[in-house]
Motif scaffolding. Sequence first.
Motif, PDB file in Angstrom:
ATOM      1  N   TYR A   1       0.893  -1.222  -0.254  1.00 16.17           N
ATOM      2  CA  TYR A   1       0.022  -0.156  -0.104  1.00 16.17           C
ATOM      3  C   TYR A   1       0.773   1.557   0.092  1.00 16.17           C
ATOM      4  O   TYR A   1       0.337   2.417   0.020  1.00 16.17           O
ATOM      5  CB  TYR A   1      -1.093  -0.304   1.042  1.00 16.17           C
ATOM      6  N   ASN A   2       2.093   1.175  -0.123  1.00 21.50           N
ATOM      7  CA  ASN A   2       3.072   2.280   0.065  1.00 21.50           C
ATOM      8  C   ASN A   2       4.323   2.269  -1.035  1.00 21.50           C
ATOM      9  O   ASN A   2       5.140   1.313  -0.861  1.00 21.50           O
ATOM     10  CB  ASN A   2       3.716   2.519   1.370  1.00 21.50           C
ATOM     11  N   PRO A   3       3.924   2.648  -2.357  1.00 19.42           N
ATOM     12  CA  PRO A   3       3.012   3.674  -2.896  1.00 19.42           C
ATOM     13  C   PRO A   3       1.503   3.092  -2.806  1.00 19.42           C
ATOM     14  O   PRO A   3       1.363   1.913  -2.988  1.00 19.42           O
ATOM     15  CB  PRO A   3       3.409   4.240  -4.035  1.00 19.42           C
ATOM     16  N   LEU A   4       0.691   4.089  -2.969  1.00 15.84           N
ATOM     17  CA  LEU A   4      -0.893   3.745  -3.127  1.00 15.84           C
ATOM     18  C   LEU A   4      -1.020   3.178  -4.368  1.00 15.84           C
ATOM     19  O   LEU A   4      -1.878   1.873  -4.320  1.00 15.84           O
ATOM     20  CB  LEU A   4      -1.764   5.037  -3.075  1.00 15.84           C
ATOM     21  N   ARG A   5      -0.339   3.279  -5.506  1.00  8.16           N
ATOM     22  CA  ARG A   5      -0.614   2.762  -6.689  1.00  8.16           C
ATOM     23  C   ARG A   5       0.720   2.193  -7.178  1.00  8.16           C
ATOM     24  O   ARG A   5       1.641   2.957  -7.678  1.00  8.16           O
ATOM     25  CB  ARG A   5      -0.976   3.600  -8.138  1.00  8.16           C
ATOM     26  N   THR A   6       0.948   0.925  -7.096  1.00  5.45           N
ATOM     27  CA  THR A   6       2.203   0.446  -7.218  1.00  5.45           C
ATOM     28  C   THR A   6       2.187   0.103  -8.770  1.00  5.45           C
ATOM     29  O   THR A   6       1.404   0.294  -9.478  1.00  5.45           O
ATOM     30  CB  THR A   6       2.251  -0.849  -6.785  1.00  5.45           C
ATOM     31  N   ARG A   7       3.557  -0.085  -9.129  1.00  3.99           N
ATOM     32  CA  ARG A   7       3.911  -0.133 -10.693  1.00  3.99           C
ATOM     33  C   ARG A   7       2.791  -1.525 -11.118  1.00  3.99           C
ATOM     34  O   ARG A   7       2.418  -1.314 -12.289  1.00  3.99           O
ATOM     35  CB  ARG A   7       5.383  -0.873 -10.976  1.00  3.99           C
ATOM     36  N   LEU A   8       2.850  -2.503 -10.399  1.00  7.99           N
ATOM     37  CA  LEU A   8       1.892  -3.801 -10.814  1.00  7.99           C
ATOM     38  C   LEU A   8       0.316  -3.236 -11.027  1.00  7.99           C
ATOM     39  O   LEU A   8      -0.237  -3.579 -11.783  1.00  7.99           O
ATOM     40  CB  LEU A   8       2.070  -4.694  -9.537  1.00  7.99           C
ATOM     41  N   ILE A   9      -0.176  -2.273  -9.902  1.00  8.75           N
ATOM     42  CA  ILE A   9      -1.348  -1.790 -10.043  1.00  8.75           C
ATOM     43  C   ILE A   9      -1.609  -0.782 -11.366  1.00  8.75           C
ATOM     44  O   ILE A   9      -2.489  -1.120 -12.154  1.00  8.75           O
ATOM     45  CB  ILE A   9      -1.830  -0.883  -8.951  1.00  8.75           C
ATOM     46  N   ARG A  10      -0.790  -0.034 -11.705  1.00  6.49           N
ATOM     47  CA  ARG A  10      -0.652   0.825 -12.713  1.00  6.49           C
ATOM     48  C   ARG A  10      -0.618  -0.161 -14.083  1.00  6.49           C
ATOM     49  O   ARG A  10      -1.582   0.137 -14.931  1.00  6.49           O
ATOM     50  CB  ARG A  10       0.509   1.539 -12.801  1.00  6.49           C
ATOM     51  N   GLU A  11       0.219  -1.239 -14.006  1.00  7.62           N
ATOM     52  CA  GLU A  11       0.315  -1.868 -15.233  1.00  7.62           C
ATOM     53  C   GLU A  11      -1.061  -2.656 -15.486  1.00  7.62           C
ATOM     54  O   GLU A  11      -1.364  -3.063 -16.517  1.00  7.62           O
ATOM     55  CB  GLU A  11       1.443  -2.666 -15.676  1.00  7.62           C
ATOM     56  N   ALA A  12      -1.626  -3.326 -14.324  1.00  9.86           N
ATOM     57  CA  ALA A  12      -2.604  -4.198 -14.258  1.00  9.86           C
ATOM     58  C   ALA A  12      -3.799  -3.337 -15.058  1.00  9.86           C
ATOM     59  O   ALA A  12      -4.547  -3.701 -15.941  1.00  9.86           O
ATOM     60  CB  ALA A  12      -3.053  -4.730 -13.101  1.00  9.86           C
ATOM     61  N   GLU A  13      -3.910  -2.085 -14.499  1.00 15.91           N
ATOM     62  CA  GLU A  13      -4.904  -1.168 -15.207  1.00 15.91           C
ATOM     63  C   GLU A  13      -4.801  -0.914 -16.606  1.00 15.91           C
ATOM     64  O   GLU A  13      -5.684  -1.018 -17.568  1.00 15.91           O
ATOM     65  CB  GLU A  13      -4.950   0.169 -14.326  1.00 15.91           C
ATOM     66  N   GLU A  14      -3.406  -0.454 -16.912  1.00 16.79           N
ATOM     67  CA  GLU A  14      -3.156  -0.521 -18.418  1.00 16.79           C
ATOM     68  C   GLU A  14      -3.715  -1.784 -19.272  1.00 16.79           C
ATOM     69  O   GLU A  14      -4.093  -1.441 -20.610  1.00 16.79           O
ATOM     70  CB  GLU A  14      -1.844  -0.064 -18.712  1.00 16.79           C
ATOM     71  N   ALA A  15      -3.343  -2.762 -18.557  1.00 16.72           N
ATOM     72  CA  ALA A  15      -3.669  -3.985 -19.484  1.00 16.72           C
ATOM     73  C   ALA A  15      -5.314  -4.378 -19.377  1.00 16.72           C
ATOM     74  O   ALA A  15      -5.614  -5.369 -19.928  1.00 16.72           O
ATOM     75  CB  ALA A  15      -2.919  -5.269 -18.861  1.00 16.72           C
ATOM     76  N   GLY A  16      -6.276  -3.452 -18.573  1.00 14.25           N
ATOM     77  CA  GLY A  16      -7.515  -3.963 -18.506  1.00 14.25           C
ATOM     78  C   GLY A  16      -8.014  -4.805 -17.441  1.00 14.25           C
ATOM     79  O   GLY A  16      -9.000  -5.141 -17.584  1.00 14.25           O
ATOM     80  N   ALA A  17      -6.960  -4.985 -16.758  1.00 14.09           N
ATOM     81  CA  ALA A  17      -7.449  -6.031 -15.487  1.00 14.09           C
ATOM     82  C   ALA A  17      -8.294  -5.161 -14.539  1.00 14.09           C
ATOM     83  O   ALA A  17      -8.206  -3.685 -14.459  1.00 14.09           O
ATOM     84  CB  ALA A  17      -6.248  -6.448 -14.874  1.00 14.09           C
ATOM     85  N   THR A  18      -8.965  -5.912 -13.529  1.00 10.34           N
ATOM     86  CA  THR A  18      -9.487  -5.107 -12.170  1.00 10.34           C
ATOM     87  C   THR A  18      -8.528  -5.117 -11.412  1.00 10.34           C
ATOM     88  O   THR A  18      -7.763  -6.199 -11.280  1.00 10.34           O
ATOM     89  CB  THR A  18     -10.680  -5.889 -11.836  1.00 10.34           C
ATOM     90  N   THR A  19      -8.481  -4.228 -10.600  1.00  5.29           N
ATOM     91  CA  THR A  19      -7.265  -3.826  -9.554  1.00  5.29           C
ATOM     92  C   THR A  19      -7.889  -3.717  -8.061  1.00  5.29           C
ATOM     93  O   THR A  19      -8.868  -2.961  -7.879  1.00  5.29           O
ATOM     94  CB  THR A  19      -6.470  -2.661  -9.753  1.00  5.29           C
ATOM     95  N   VAL A  20      -7.069  -4.453  -7.018  1.00  4.45           N
ATOM     96  CA  VAL A  20      -7.831  -4.026  -5.837  1.00  4.45           C
ATOM     97  C   VAL A  20      -6.338  -3.601  -5.173  1.00  4.45           C
ATOM     98  O   VAL A  20      -5.093  -4.336  -5.178  1.00  4.45           O
ATOM     99  CB  VAL A  20      -7.871  -5.525  -5.027  1.00  4.45           C
ATOM    100  N   THR A  21      -6.383  -2.673  -4.551  1.00  2.00           N
ATOM    101  CA  THR A  21      -5.014  -1.828  -3.875  1.00  2.00           C
ATOM    102  C   THR A  21      -4.998  -2.421  -2.206  1.00  2.00           C
ATOM    103  O   THR A  21      -6.126  -2.900  -1.609  1.00  2.00           O
ATOM    104  CB  THR A  21      -5.155  -0.448  -3.786  1.00  2.00           C
ATOM    105  N   GLY A  22      -3.544  -2.484  -1.699  1.00  4.81           N
ATOM    106  CA  GLY A  22      -3.297  -2.826  -0.452  1.00  4.81           C
ATOM    107  C   GLY A  22      -3.928  -1.917   0.439  1.00  4.81           C
ATOM    108  O   GLY A  22      -4.188  -2.470   1.502  1.00  4.81           O
TER     109      GLY A  22
END
Length: 284
Positions: A225-246
């Motif tokens: 959760y630190n950073p709030l939007r990790t690289r994994l979360i950002r790239e998952a969003e870009e790929a069209g996946a649904t994301t859940v943050t820490g």
Amino acid sequence: MRVCYLLGHPVSHSMSAVMQNAAFKELDLDYVYKLRDVKPDELGECVNCLLREPQVRGANVTIPHKVSIIEFLDELDGDASIIGAVNTIVNKDGHLTGYNTDVTGVKRALGEKYGDLAGAKTVMIGAGGAAKAIGYHLSSSCKKLRILNRTPKRAAKLAEYLSGLAECSATVSASPLSRGNMAEALEDADILVNATPVGMIPGIDETPVDSDLLRPGLVVFDAVYNPLRTRLIREAEEAGATTVTGLSMLVYQGAEVFGLWTGRDAPENLMARAASEALGGAAR
Ligand SMILES: NC(=O)c1ccc[n+]([C@@H]2O[C@H](COP(=O)([O-])OP(=O)(O)OC[C@H]3O[C@@H](n4cnc5c(N)ncnc54)[C@H](OP(=O)(O)O)[C@@H]3O)[C@@H](O)[C@H]2O)c1
């Protein structure tokens, strides 16, 4: 005034303090959350002399005491007893009960994005403390759980442990963390979970999964959760996946803690806002 502590070593920075103090203030409760640096050899004395005091309502427990504190408590709640780790203590008239609220945290965070997990095929990276709590929830509610870890022996040990639990509903397997294993595991997966610190500050340019393996239809949950939007979360969003943050897991586990201590419903949105601001932005 009732006091709640965070026991850890070190305890210099805590999102729990930010969230709980904001919630106490919002509901006008005469409670305060304080940080207490406790060295391992001081833990028993701290529990026996401090936590049983009438003005102390309880404590959160963090590294390195989550397992070693158990021997000083009077009782363990179900999830804490199964996982063998405590992150919350409640003091009731000098009787100390240990809880693990991470299970509720992940259950609610994933549940609100995915719904019912029965039938879900999941891939989890990591086999440490967070992975144990998350893996417990996944193995007791999904159809399939594949654990990938840098140290294969640890993944195998966790898979064996989870498979042996009475609550286990999933086929649980373990593999070394590699690009090939990840690609194969993600082929038919519904959910991907990162339960490692990869991507956490200061290593914010790191990711545990190559971006070309992410796709629409996948739910990606990052415990970091630190950073709030990790690289994994950002790239998952870009790929069209649904994301859940820490942050979701953090807030939901903290909301359960608040309820255990005060008997009141936690102001979850306010707690999320307080943590998010402390971490530098919005992400939930
Ligand atoms: N959102 C929440 O509410 C919440 C709650 C708890 C934890 N967390 C976060 O979850 C993360 C993990 O915490 P933890 O307590 O589980 O830590 P931990 O017990 O130290 O476990 C770390 C795990 O990550 C793996 N790992 C570490 N560095 C790695 C790397 N460079 N490459 C690949 N694998 C690596 C380790 O693999 P080995 O076995 O090979 O060492 C181990 O499986 C942290 O970022 C923590 O802040 C979030």
